[in-house]
Write an enzyme that holds these catalytic residues in place. Sequence first.
Site, PDB file in Angstrom:
ATOM      1  CG  ASP A 108     -22.739 -14.011  47.412  1.00 50.01           C
ATOM      2  OD1 ASP A 108     -22.670 -13.249  48.384  1.00 50.01           O
ATOM      3  OD2 ASP A 108     -21.778 -14.224  46.650  1.00 50.01           O
ATOM      4  CE1 TYR A 120     -17.528 -17.685  37.593  1.00 47.10           C
ATOM      5  CE2 TYR A 120     -19.078 -18.523  39.208  1.00 47.10           C
ATOM      6  CZ  TYR A 120     -18.036 -17.693  38.882  1.00 47.10           C
ATOM      7  OH  TYR A 120     -17.498 -16.863  39.827  1.00 47.10           O
ATOM      8  CG  HIS A 173     -24.685 -12.610  36.168  1.00 47.45           C
ATOM      9  ND1 HIS A 173     -23.565 -12.953  36.875  1.00 47.45           N
ATOM     10  CD2 HIS A 173     -25.619 -13.519  36.514  1.00 47.45           C
ATOM     11  CE1 HIS A 173     -23.819 -14.015  37.622  1.00 47.45           C
ATOM     12  NE2 HIS A 173     -25.061 -14.378  37.420  1.00 47.45           N
ATOM     13  CE1 TYR A 191     -13.366 -19.432  42.722  1.00 48.61           C
ATOM     14  CE2 TYR A 191     -13.497 -17.216  41.819  1.00 48.61           C
ATOM     15  CZ  TYR A 191     -14.071 -18.267  42.528  1.00 48.61           C
ATOM     16  OH  TYR A 191     -15.345 -18.140  43.022  1.00 48.61           O
ATOM     17  NE  ARG A 192     -17.483 -21.270  40.313  1.00 42.85           N
ATOM     18  CZ  ARG A 192     -18.345 -21.185  41.325  1.00 42.85           C
ATOM     19  NH1 ARG A 192     -18.030 -20.484  42.388  1.00 42.85           N
ATOM     20  NH2 ARG A 192     -19.507 -21.816  41.268  1.00 42.85           N
TER      21      ARG A 192
END
Length: 592
Positions: A193, A131, A446, A527-528
């Site tokens: 996670d 993110y 990623h 959402y993010r």
Amino acid sequence: MATIGKLSATFADNLKLDASHTENVESAWGGPLALPPGTSGEKFAKFLAGVGDVCGKSEITLVSSQDQLKGGWYLEQSKVHDMHSIYDEDFFVASAVVTPSSVPQVQALVRLANEYEIPLWPISIGRNVGYGGAAPRVRGSVVVDMGKNMNKVLSVDEDSASCLLEPGVTYSELYDYLIEHNLHEKLWIDVPDLGGGSVVGNCLDRGVGYTPYGDHFMMHCGMEIVLPNGELYRTGMGAMPDPTQPGFDPDAPLHEQPPNKCWQLFNYGFGPYLDGIFTQSSLGIVTKMGMWLMPNPGGFQSYLVTVPNEEDLHPLVETIRPLRLQNILPNVPTIRYITLDAAVLGHKKQYVSYEGPITEEDKRAIEKKLQLGRWNFYGAVYGPPVIRDAMLSVVKEAFLKIPGAKFLLPEDMKENSVLHIRSKTLRGIPTYDELNWLDWEPNGVHLFFAPISKVSGDDAMKQYEVSKRRFEEAGMDFIGTFTVGMREMHHIVSVVFPRGNPKKRDRAVWLIRTLIDDCAKHGWGEYRTHIGLMDQIQGTYSFNDNIQRKLNETIKNAIDPKGILAPGKSGIWPSKYDKKQWVLDSKVEKKF
């Protein structure tokens, strides 16, 4: 945006550097790679000199060398740029990193930023991988690392199953604290996670975990926040002084006043509830947060349900929905595609020798090797044995109605299995095993793509089909999971590509920007997201001529008129910034 080469004397004079400080601020001799917008080198040096007086010069790291943008990984992450960059590695780069040690230092830092009009980018510890990490949205911002020195578990209340934390406390550190104080059997935590993230930071980004306490923001209770003008604010019951608390002194500094005894018990206090405006926002710097812990429910049992075919996702989700609504599935379960589990257990080249999407034949071979299906549903039940047994019987009967479905317990699997890893996560034990899937591609990085949908078979299949088609078009493997909330699903898709490969990076950017538009046409919003995609996603929330963005900008300009804190966060731009110059173009040419 040019580097600075003639300011060494200015920086040295203003920072009053000596040999004891050069280890952390050695780059001051040549100036930063990127200055804050509209800021001269001399003005910036004076700001840093003030910061040095407040926090100590050793708590400032200037960013002046491309070498500082090299290396790093999850546990030794970069605090100065995005290690998983979708643009050039110095596109989202900080001018400096400051590590305050106390609430008064944070307040003084914010006031200095207002005086010199320097943008700040607060982080908890910077492990927001996928993110944007610790990188600021505005190039040249000063990253405020809240986690390095402000990393204490301030209290744990065993009776109320709650805790009060500083931003630097990770899930692993909170778990270790409970072990150290012999509380880990009585109080469980909910973990995402990976266990190395900040508990506060994850909650502020509205992240999720996988026990019954999986909605992290729902489980927070009370925040302490430094506002954009440097004032200190406590939400909920924290807004009320409590003279009954030991050590209460009305004349003591505000940050030292003991909190109200109900601060971590009742979220709402009196009047408008404002906690939400400090999540995914640029309206304050959180210095403390309360979280609810999960009392030991009397035990738990994890399990795995596998289904053999792509289209089995439909009945799988249709089976899940009523069980989730009835709380027979009490936690946040996940439906994982075969490539995700394969990536956790090995590199792509351990399964196939070619590039491009894995073939149907090879997916079947991987499934056989790993004892898995095309979709793999991981869940758990909680409570004393009599309750667990009753719930498991209902769960097993429901899922085995799907043709070809298998129901497995950890003892039915080989020891090296994803079910054993997920069992720890479902019990609230932090792990790092899920990091392995980054190695699906050599030197992998990623992006996360995370749209929300209804818990329905039709929506799940449509989201998967839309995503899979675009992944195939980009020549990439679909790696994804559906995380089932109380009444919705987070479809978390990982776009993995090799670091330092511009062609594959461009494919990844095309893929995720195209998927954002595809999903918006179906009413599915993320959402993010990554900092480079925030403008595009904010634009998809366009009801009534983007009234959501306009209202957020109105609030932003009212309480942060100089646009000091995290400009551009979540696509919210203060009036000081010309959006035409700062909003990133979402139109990406397909070059393959």
